[in-house]
Design a protein around this motif. Structure first.
Motif, PDB file in Angstrom:
ATOM      1  N   ARG A 106     -97.212 -57.549  10.962  1.00 44.83           N
ATOM      2  CA  ARG A 106     -96.388 -56.385  10.637  1.00 44.83           C
ATOM      3  C   ARG A 106     -97.199 -55.109  10.802  1.00 44.83           C
ATOM      4  O   ARG A 106     -98.429 -55.124  10.760  1.00 44.83           O
ATOM      5  CB  ARG A 106     -95.866 -56.483   9.206  1.00 44.83           C
ATOM      6  CG  ARG A 106     -95.035 -57.729   8.933  1.00 44.83           C
ATOM      7  CD  ARG A 106     -93.741 -57.745   9.725  1.00 44.83           C
ATOM      8  NE  ARG A 106     -92.956 -58.952   9.469  1.00 44.83           N
ATOM      9  CZ  ARG A 106     -91.750 -59.176   9.975  1.00 44.83           C
ATOM     10  NH1 ARG A 106     -91.175 -58.275  10.753  1.00 44.83           N
ATOM     11  NH2 ARG A 106     -91.107 -60.306   9.715  1.00 44.83           N
ATOM     12  N   ARG A 144     -98.452 -59.786   5.110  1.00 40.25           N
ATOM     13  CA  ARG A 144     -97.828 -58.918   6.123  1.00 40.25           C
ATOM     14  C   ARG A 144     -98.418 -59.163   7.504  1.00 40.25           C
ATOM     15  O   ARG A 144     -98.447 -58.273   8.352  1.00 40.25           O
ATOM     16  CB  ARG A 144     -97.985 -57.458   5.716  1.00 40.25           C
ATOM     17  CG  ARG A 144     -99.400 -57.045   5.341  1.00 40.25           C
ATOM     18  CD  ARG A 144     -99.465 -55.585   4.902  1.00 40.25           C
ATOM     19  NE  ARG A 144    -100.727 -55.255   4.267  1.00 40.25           N
ATOM     20  CZ  ARG A 144    -101.859 -54.977   4.919  1.00 40.25           C
ATOM     21  NH1 ARG A 144    -101.875 -55.009   6.235  1.00 40.25           N
ATOM     22  NH2 ARG A 144    -102.962 -54.684   4.263  1.00 40.25           N
ATOM     23  N   GLU A 184     -87.787 -54.609  14.246  1.00 37.93           N
ATOM     24  CA  GLU A 184     -88.792 -55.645  14.058  1.00 37.93           C
ATOM     25  C   GLU A 184     -90.089 -55.361  14.801  1.00 37.93           C
ATOM     26  O   GLU A 184     -91.110 -55.979  14.507  1.00 37.93           O
ATOM     27  CB  GLU A 184     -88.210 -56.999  14.496  1.00 37.93           C
ATOM     28  CG  GLU A 184     -88.977 -58.186  13.975  1.00 37.93           C
ATOM     29  CD  GLU A 184     -88.366 -59.505  14.394  1.00 37.93           C
ATOM     30  OE1 GLU A 184     -88.940 -60.542  14.037  1.00 37.93           O
ATOM     31  OE2 GLU A 184     -87.315 -59.505  15.078  1.00 37.93           O
ATOM     32  N   SER A 223     -88.729 -55.765   8.582  1.00 30.89           N
ATOM     33  CA  SER A 223     -88.437 -57.163   8.280  1.00 30.89           C
ATOM     34  C   SER A 223     -87.012 -57.390   7.780  1.00 30.89           C
ATOM     35  O   SER A 223     -86.550 -58.532   7.733  1.00 30.89           O
ATOM     36  CB  SER A 223     -89.430 -57.701   7.238  1.00 30.89           C
ATOM     37  OG  SER A 223     -89.302 -57.018   6.010  1.00 30.89           O
ATOM     38  N   LEU A 244     -94.147 -62.384   5.700  1.00 27.56           N
ATOM     39  CA  LEU A 244     -92.759 -61.944   5.625  1.00 27.56           C
ATOM     40  C   LEU A 244     -91.947 -62.551   6.762  1.00 27.56           C
ATOM     41  O   LEU A 244     -92.377 -62.556   7.912  1.00 27.56           O
ATOM     42  CB  LEU A 244     -92.687 -60.414   5.733  1.00 27.56           C
ATOM     43  CG  LEU A 244     -93.099 -59.602   4.516  1.00 27.56           C
ATOM     44  CD1 LEU A 244     -93.140 -58.127   4.899  1.00 27.56           C
ATOM     45  CD2 LEU A 244     -92.129 -59.821   3.374  1.00 27.56           C
ATOM     46  N   ARG A 245     -90.769 -63.032   6.431  1.00 27.74           N
ATOM     47  CA  ARG A 245     -89.840 -63.487   7.454  1.00 27.74           C
ATOM     48  C   ARG A 245     -88.837 -62.373   7.749  1.00 27.74           C
ATOM     49  O   ARG A 245     -88.438 -61.633   6.851  1.00 27.74           O
ATOM     50  CB  ARG A 245     -89.093 -64.731   6.982  1.00 27.74           C
ATOM     51  CG  ARG A 245     -89.958 -65.972   6.862  1.00 27.74           C
ATOM     52  CD  ARG A 245     -89.134 -67.134   6.365  1.00 27.74           C
ATOM     53  NE  ARG A 245     -88.599 -66.882   5.029  1.00 27.74           N
ATOM     54  CZ  ARG A 245     -87.547 -67.517   4.518  1.00 27.74           C
ATOM     55  NH1 ARG A 245     -86.882 -68.401   5.241  1.00 27.74           N
ATOM     56  NH2 ARG A 245     -87.135 -67.242   3.292  1.00 27.74           N
ATOM     57  N   THR A 246     -88.433 -62.280   8.993  1.00 31.52           N
ATOM     58  CA  THR A 246     -87.407 -61.302   9.351  1.00 31.52           C
ATOM     59  C   THR A 246     -86.058 -61.787   8.840  1.00 31.52           C
ATOM     60  O   THR A 246     -85.677 -62.936   9.048  1.00 31.52           O
ATOM     61  CB  THR A 246     -87.348 -61.106  10.870  1.00 31.52           C
ATOM     62  OG1 THR A 246     -88.594 -60.603  11.325  1.00 31.52           O
ATOM     63  CG2 THR A 246     -86.233 -60.131  11.247  1.00 31.52           C
TER      64      THR A 246
END
Length: 370
Positions: free
Chosen positions: A29, A26, A93, A118, A59-61
């Motif tokens: 984030r 994360r 985001e 995300s 994590l990718r958005t």
């Protein structure tokens, strides 16, 4: 679970248990965890695009699209100075750990935790639907609040440009709008905003809970740094766009000592109006914030929650109208007094300004099909 003398627990996750994620999963984030949605079944709202399965690593958005029949949301709350709003996105985001809109992601069957920041839902038809709604027979203009639940200038707006399209509709119709954002991306649309400001059709509120860049990186990790927000205030003001500083949220024992400095910095950079709100902990936000404190500021958690409880009638959250934003009792009254005294000394006006509703003209047939 017993607390240590500092008010923290030895576990990395204070309340959310197995939903907590390791730091490497994360990075960048705000939330520490991804607790399960409080609803058993997801609502089917997506027309195209699927969420990708969770994978190891950062994590990718992910962005998916929502087809919606209406875009103007109405409210009758006596706590806020507008009765209608438009939100181009669901989720945000920026990842602000304190965001009171996090629980809304549960309506989609997603988590108010890491999913909220995300897994973003875009509304690509927002401008077209808005043009249709304000052109409807019987529509009467009043200020539309843009970005009340999630930031209209969050990073995905660079690509999707939904907020700009909405502003183009409002400019053409000479419709008043109040914008709330944390992002200097608002400057991209300075051409539209300056034109609308010349007719008293726009106010931009910039949220600034702290001036400390290290703290800001933890509180709202993907929002622009405090100095960029101050610079955005200055450039907006220089272009004739009225600017409001939102000292929000004020977090007891963490950011409350900065009130006067935030107001002074905002005033120096052209802000002319003030808004403020005490930290709110609706729904899942309480547990998410508790976990965040446990990871970043464990020694401050007990004091922060004790002061919030004092201001919320002995509870973590008080949803009552007239109390939910400002609180009550000695601590809340002290915060309000500090804002009033510092604001008065610096020459601020308080609250939102009245915008021009008389210039409104209904969109023509061509714009209504935008």
């Amino acid at each position: 679970m017993a607390e240590s003398p500092s008010g923290s627990t030895p576990e990395a996750s204070l309340r959310l248990g197995p939903s907590a994620r390791p730091p490497e999963a994360r990075r960048g984030r705000g939330a520490t965890a991804n607790p399960t949605s409080r609803y058993d079944a997801a609502r089917e709202v997506f027309q195209d695009g699927d969420w990708e399965a969770d994978a190891p690593g950062p994590l990718r958005t992910q962005v998916t699209r929502e087809r919606t029949a209406r875009i103007i949301a109405r409210n009758t709350s006596p706590d806020i100075p507008f009765d209608r709003s438009v939100n181009p996105y669901r989720g945000c985001e920026h990842g602000c750990i304190y965001c009171y809109a996090r629980p809304t992601h549960a309506w989609l069957g997603l988590s108010p935790g890491l999913d909220f920041e995300s897994r973003i839902v875009a509304k690509p038809d927002a401008a077209r639907i808005l043009a249709r709604e304000i052109a409807a027979p019987g529509y009467r203009p009043a200020t539309i609040a843009l970005g009340t639940a999630t930031d209209p200038y969050q990073p995905v707006e660079r690509e999707h440009r939904i907020t700009r399209a909405v502003l183009e509709v409002l400019r053409e119709a000479r419709h008043p709008v109040g914008i709330t954002t944390k992002s200097d991306l608002v400057l991209r649309d300075l051409d539209i905003l300056a034109e609308m400001a010349a007719e008293n059709l726009v106010l931009v509120a910039v949220s600034l809970p702290t001036l400390d860049p290290h703290l800001a990186r933890r509180l709202d990790p993907r929002a622009p740094r405090p100095e960029k927000r101050l610079s955005a205030m200055r450039r907006l003001s220089e272009a004739g766009v009225p600017v409001m500083v939102n000292v929000s949220p004020i977090i007891p024992g963490l950011t409350d000592h900065e009130i006067e400095a935030i107001l002074a910095g905002a005033r120096e950079n052209g802000a002319s109006r003030i808004g403020h709100a005490l930290l709110r902990l609706p729904g899942e936000v309480a547990d998410l914030v508790a976990d965040w404190f446990a990871e970043h500021y464990p020694e401050r958690r007990a004091r922060a929650f004790a002061l919030l409880s004092q201001a919320r009638g002995g509870r973590e959250n008080d949803p009552r109208f007239g109390h939910r934003f400002r609180g009550e009792g000695a601590y809340a009254e002290m915060i309000g007094q500090r804002v009033r005294l510092a604001g008065g000394r610096l020459g601020f006006a308080f609250g939102r300004m009245a915008l021009n509703e008389a210039a409104f003209r209904k969109p023509g047939a061509q714009l209504a099909l935008f």
